[in-house]
Design an enzyme around this catalytic site. Structure first.
Site, mmCIF file in Angstrom:
data_model
loop_
_atom_site.group_PDB
_atom_site.id
_atom_site.type_symbol
_atom_site.label_atom_id
_atom_site.label_comp_id
_atom_site.label_asym_id
_atom_site.label_seq_id
_atom_site.Cartn_x
_atom_site.Cartn_y
_atom_site.Cartn_z
ATOM 1 N N ASP A 53 4.944 -4.952 11.084
ATOM 2 C CA ASP A 53 5.272 -6.113 11.914
ATOM 3 C C ASP A 53 4.933 -5.803 13.370
ATOM 4 O OD1 ASP A 53 6.642 -8.134 13.340
ATOM 5 O OD2 ASP A 53 8.325 -8.139 11.926
ATOM 6 N N THR A 77 1.198 -19.505 12.531
ATOM 7 C CA THR A 77 0.151 -20.359 13.103
ATOM 8 C C THR A 77 0.201 -21.833 12.695
ATOM 9 O OG1 THR A 77 -1.334 -19.902 11.246
ATOM 10 C CG2 THR A 77 -1.479 -18.412 13.151
ATOM 11 N N THR A 116 -4.196 -20.416 22.029
ATOM 12 C CA THR A 116 -4.658 -21.692 21.465
ATOM 13 C C THR A 116 -4.737 -22.787 22.517
ATOM 14 O OG1 THR A 116 -3.935 -23.481 19.994
ATOM 15 C CG2 THR A 116 -2.214 -22.016 20.770
ATOM 16 N N ASP A 117 -5.635 -23.747 22.278
ATOM 17 C CA ASP A 117 -5.717 -24.913 23.178
ATOM 18 C C ASP A 117 -4.471 -25.784 23.083
ATOM 19 O OD1 ASP A 117 -6.110 -26.097 20.672
ATOM 20 O OD2 ASP A 117 -7.993 -27.082 21.197
ATOM 21 N N GLU A 118 -3.630 -25.562 22.057
ATOM 22 C CA GLU A 118 -2.435 -26.405 21.893
ATOM 23 C C GLU A 118 -1.426 -26.198 23.017
ATOM 24 O OE1 GLU A 118 -0.597 -27.033 18.182
ATOM 25 O OE2 GLU A 118 -2.471 -26.988 17.070
ATOM 26 N N TYR A 141 5.529 -24.313 17.449
ATOM 27 C CA TYR A 141 4.408 -23.359 17.400
ATOM 28 C C TYR A 141 3.781 -23.194 18.773
ATOM 29 C CZ TYR A 141 -0.505 -21.948 16.992
ATOM 30 O OH TYR A 141 -1.726 -21.345 17.190
ATOM 31 N N LYS A 145 3.520 -19.939 21.308
ATOM 32 C CA LYS A 145 2.254 -19.364 21.795
ATOM 33 C C LYS A 145 2.220 -19.368 23.330
ATOM 34 C CE LYS A 145 -0.930 -18.151 19.727
ATOM 35 N NZ LYS A 145 -1.282 -16.809 19.149
HETATM 36 P P1 NAD Z 1 -3.436 -17.002 9.887
HETATM 37 O O1 NAD Z 1 -2.154 -17.752 9.726
HETATM 38 O O2 NAD Z 1 -4.543 -17.248 8.931
HETATM 39 O O3 NAD Z 1 -3.172 -15.433 9.869
HETATM 40 C C1 NAD Z 1 -2.152 -14.839 10.611
HETATM 41 C C2 NAD Z 1 -2.136 -13.353 10.248
HETATM 42 O O4 NAD Z 1 -1.102 -12.714 11.026
HETATM 43 C C3 NAD Z 1 -1.788 -13.098 8.775
HETATM 44 O O5 NAD Z 1 -2.613 -12.088 8.257
HETATM 45 C C4 NAD Z 1 -0.325 -12.657 8.816
HETATM 46 O O6 NAD Z 1 0.022 -11.802 7.748
HETATM 47 C C5 NAD Z 1 -0.290 -11.933 10.152
HETATM 48 N N1 NAD Z 1 1.064 -11.876 10.731
HETATM 49 C C6 NAD Z 1 1.948 -12.901 10.889
HETATM 50 N N2 NAD Z 1 3.083 -12.442 11.449
HETATM 51 C C7 NAD Z 1 2.902 -11.110 11.683
HETATM 52 C C8 NAD Z 1 3.711 -10.095 12.246
HETATM 53 N N3 NAD Z 1 4.962 -10.356 12.703
HETATM 54 N N4 NAD Z 1 3.213 -8.846 12.332
HETATM 55 C C9 NAD Z 1 1.967 -8.555 11.860
HETATM 56 N N5 NAD Z 1 1.160 -9.481 11.304
HETATM 57 C C10 NAD Z 1 1.623 -10.744 11.208
HETATM 58 O O7 NAD Z 1 -3.888 -17.252 11.388
HETATM 59 P P2 NAD Z 1 -5.277 -17.729 12.017
HETATM 60 O O8 NAD Z 1 -5.425 -19.180 11.789
HETATM 61 O O9 NAD Z 1 -6.318 -16.773 11.598
HETATM 62 O O10 NAD Z 1 -4.952 -17.531 13.577
HETATM 63 C C11 NAD Z 1 -5.132 -16.254 14.191
HETATM 64 C C12 NAD Z 1 -4.768 -16.376 15.654
HETATM 65 O O11 NAD Z 1 -5.605 -17.353 16.277
HETATM 66 C C13 NAD Z 1 -3.334 -16.842 15.911
HETATM 67 O O12 NAD Z 1 -2.829 -16.134 17.014
HETATM 68 C C14 NAD Z 1 -3.470 -18.318 16.231
HETATM 69 O O13 NAD Z 1 -2.431 -18.753 17.088
HETATM 70 C C15 NAD Z 1 -4.815 -18.334 16.937
HETATM 71 N N6 NAD Z 1 -5.547 -19.595 16.825
HETATM 72 C C16 NAD Z 1 -5.781 -20.160 15.614
HETATM 73 C C17 NAD Z 1 -6.531 -21.335 15.518
HETATM 74 C C18 NAD Z 1 -6.791 -22.017 14.197
HETATM 75 O O14 NAD Z 1 -7.276 -23.154 14.204
HETATM 76 N N7 NAD Z 1 -6.527 -21.403 13.068
HETATM 77 C C19 NAD Z 1 -7.050 -21.904 16.688
HETATM 78 C C20 NAD Z 1 -6.769 -21.295 17.932
HETATM 79 C C21 NAD Z 1 -6.032 -20.124 17.972
HETATM 80 O O1 DAU Z 2 -5.942 -26.382 18.228
HETATM 81 C C1 DAU Z 2 -5.773 -25.073 17.768
HETATM 82 C C2 DAU Z 2 -4.746 -25.061 16.655
HETATM 83 O O2 DAU Z 2 -5.363 -25.702 15.549
HETATM 84 C C3 DAU Z 2 -4.269 -23.673 16.275
HETATM 85 O O3 DAU Z 2 -3.598 -23.097 17.357
HETATM 86 C C4 DAU Z 2 -3.329 -23.740 15.064
HETATM 87 O O4 DAU Z 2 -2.985 -22.439 14.643
HETATM 88 C C5 DAU Z 2 -4.050 -24.451 13.937
HETATM 89 O O5 DAU Z 2 -3.163 -24.620 12.853
HETATM 90 C C6 DAU Z 2 -4.552 -25.816 14.409
HETATM 91 O O6 DAU Z 2 -3.439 -26.704 14.680
HETATM 92 P P1 DAU Z 2 -3.452 -28.225 14.227
HETATM 93 O O7 DAU Z 2 -2.085 -28.720 14.103
HETATM 94 O O8 DAU Z 2 -4.381 -29.028 15.080
HETATM 95 O O9 DAU Z 2 -4.164 -28.039 12.791
HETATM 96 P P2 DAU Z 2 -3.874 -28.699 11.384
HETATM 97 O O10 DAU Z 2 -5.013 -28.320 10.504
HETATM 98 O O11 DAU Z 2 -2.490 -28.465 10.908
HETATM 99 O O12 DAU Z 2 -4.026 -30.252 11.730
HETATM 100 C C7 DAU Z 2 -5.233 -30.772 12.249
HETATM 101 C C8 DAU Z 2 -5.050 -32.271 12.414
HETATM 102 O O13 DAU Z 2 -4.947 -32.851 11.109
HETATM 103 C C9 DAU Z 2 -3.763 -32.640 13.146
HETATM 104 O O14 DAU Z 2 -3.989 -33.796 13.941
HETATM 105 C C10 DAU Z 2 -2.794 -32.975 12.013
HETATM 106 C C11 DAU Z 2 -3.706 -33.533 10.935
HETATM 107 N N1 DAU Z 2 -3.243 -33.292 9.549
HETATM 108 C C12 DAU Z 2 -2.960 -32.021 9.162
HETATM 109 C C13 DAU Z 2 -2.499 -31.755 7.890
HETATM 110 C C14 DAU Z 2 -2.161 -30.355 7.461
HETATM 111 C C15 DAU Z 2 -3.126 -34.365 8.650
HETATM 112 O O15 DAU Z 2 -3.420 -35.520 9.012
HETATM 113 N N2 DAU Z 2 -2.663 -34.095 7.402
HETATM 114 C C16 DAU Z 2 -2.326 -32.847 6.981
HETATM 115 O O16 DAU Z 2 -1.884 -32.687 5.817
#
Ligand code: NAD
Ligand code: DAU
Length: 329
Positions: A53, A77, A116-118, A141, A145
């Site tokens: 962790d 995430t 993240t851009d969020e 979330y 972040k």
């Molecule tokens: P993911 O959910 O696919 O993976 C997260 C990983 O972190 C997993 O392998 C999980 O086991 C590990 N993890 C979670 N809690 C932990 C802890 N306490 N200690 C050690 N490991 C831990 O995530 P992702 O979508 O690949 O996102 C990776 C990073 O990028 C995150 O920081 C997320 O905020 C950021 N991000 C994601 C997106 C997106 O669209 N997915 C966009 C912008 C930024």
């Molecule tokens: O913008 C970066 C972020 O993008 C990351 O920081 C997050 O980790 C990642 O999960 C993602 O966040 P979002 O909330 O934008 O992603 P998600 O795929 O959950 O949703 C994308 C869009 O789709 C959002 O407007 C919600 C909508 N959605 C999502 C799901 C899961 C639906 O309409 N139906 C759904 O079932």
């Protein structure tokens, strides 16, 4: 260079481990293997794995020993899960970040926080967030972040830690756990299950391929300045447009689309200005509309053995909690 990649068994983190290892770096992965962590994502990639962790100082000390840099992808995430239960998000995304910063402070390692851009919250039509804009997170979330980002900036100023932050857009590509929009809708379409569109589906997200996201993070690792933040943008599309394109690419029945109860606190639009990162030489290589999404759909088509086992057990329990009432209404 020896680099600690936390969260390296997750979606984007595993692409980053592949990128670094392919470039000859020695990579240590620290991952807790939560529901989103998957060792199959790292198959065939040269790395040392530490199970632990990021909020546990002993695990961090073991993993960070001898590392020149720490790149933190580890996080909770998923926005919908943060609405169901925020505590884990604060534990990992805030406290965990602080523990990693302590390790960087002690060893002098370079540090990159993958954010993240969020954190900028909802953007007006036409506007694009810049790195100095105020933080207005909407979900548990994004608030967690944002808390991590503030820890990073405090460690730069107070302790001189050599840390930078990236703020990436919505990321898509192979190996994404099937809970987020693209992998959920693609796999549901293949299974003939409903595609639950929140509200009117006119929310706008910027779509960034995982490999382009990782190239941006790598660029910041090597060329970014301590204390600086770099946005990583993508291609703007409405959710409903993405949904229609997924139907076309999978050949699924349009009747699978269901407009369901909206997400609480749902942001309408994200958009970033990424000219600061482009000035460091980064440009995306994938286009969502022209090849990026279709190649991703193809990957899920060819890799059912990766995602089918995930969509059972604990996944089903989450899916029921999140969607059963929405789909009944
Ligand atoms: P993911 O959910 O696919 O993976 C997260 C990983 O972190 C997993 O392998 C999980 O086991 C590990 N993890 C979670 N809690 C932990 C802890 N306490 N200690 C050690 N490991 C831990 O995530 P992702 O979508 O690949 O996102 C990776 C990073 O990028 C995150 O920081 C997320 O905020 C950021 N991000 C994601 C997106 C997106 O669209 N997915 C966009 C912008 C930024
Ligand atoms: O913008 C970066 C972020 O993008 C990351 O920081 C997050 O980790 C990642 O999960 C993602 O966040 P979002 O909330 O934008 O992603 P998600 O795929 O959950 O949703 C994308 C869009 O789709 C959002 O407007 C919600 C909508 N959605 C999502 C799901 C899961 C639906 O309409 N139906 C759904 O079932």
């Amino acid at each position: 260079m020896r680099v600690l990649v936390t969260g390296g068994a997750g979606f984007i983190g595993s692409h980053f481990v592949r990128l670094l290892a392919g470039g000859g770096a020695s990579v240590v992965v620290l991952d807790k293997l939560t529901y989103a962590g998957n060792l199959a994502n790292l198959e065939g990639i040269d790395h040392v794995f530490v199970h632990g962790d990021i909020a546990d100082p002993a695990a961090v000390a073991t993993a960070a020993a001898g590392c020149d840099a720490i790149v933190n992808f580890a996080a909770e995430t998923h926005v919908d899960r943060s609405i169901l239960g925020p505590a884990e998000f604060v534990h990992t995304d805030v406290l965990g970040t602080m523990c990693l910063l302590e390790a960087a402070r002690e060893s002098g390692a370079r540090y990159v926080q993958v954010s993240t851009d969020e954190v900028y919250g909802d953007l007006e039509a036409g506007g694009r967030a810049r790195e100095g804009d105020p933080l207005r997170p909407s979900s548990p979330y994004s608030a967690a972040k944002a808390g991590g980002d503030l820890q990073v900036l405090a460690y730069v100023r107070t302790y001189g830690v050599r840390a930078s932050i990236t703020r990436g857009a919505n990321t898509y590509g192979p190996n994404q756990y099937p809970e987020k929009l693209v992998p959920l809708f693609v796999t549901n379409a293949f299974e003939g299950e409903p595609l639950p569109v929140y509200g009117d589906g006119k929310q706008v997200r910027e779509w960034l391929h995982a490999e382009d996201h990782c190239a941006g993070v790598e660029r910041v690792l090597h060329e970014g300045a301590p204390g600086e933040i770099y946005n990583i943008g993508g291609e703007d599309h409405e959710n409903i447009e993405v949904t229609r394109r997924i139907l076309e690419l999978t050949g699924a029945d349009p009747a699978l689309v269901r407009h369901v109860e909206d997400r609480a606190g749902h942001d309408r639009r994200y958009a970033v200005d990424d000219s600061k990162l482009r000035a460091l030489g980064w440009t995306p290589e994938h286009s969502f509309g022209e090849g990026g999404l279709s190649a991703t759909v193809e990957w899920y088509h060819e890799n059912r053995a990766w995602w089918e086992p995930i969509k059972s057990g604990v996944y089903r329990a989450y899916y029921e909690e999140q969607y059963a009432n929405r789909l009944k209404a």
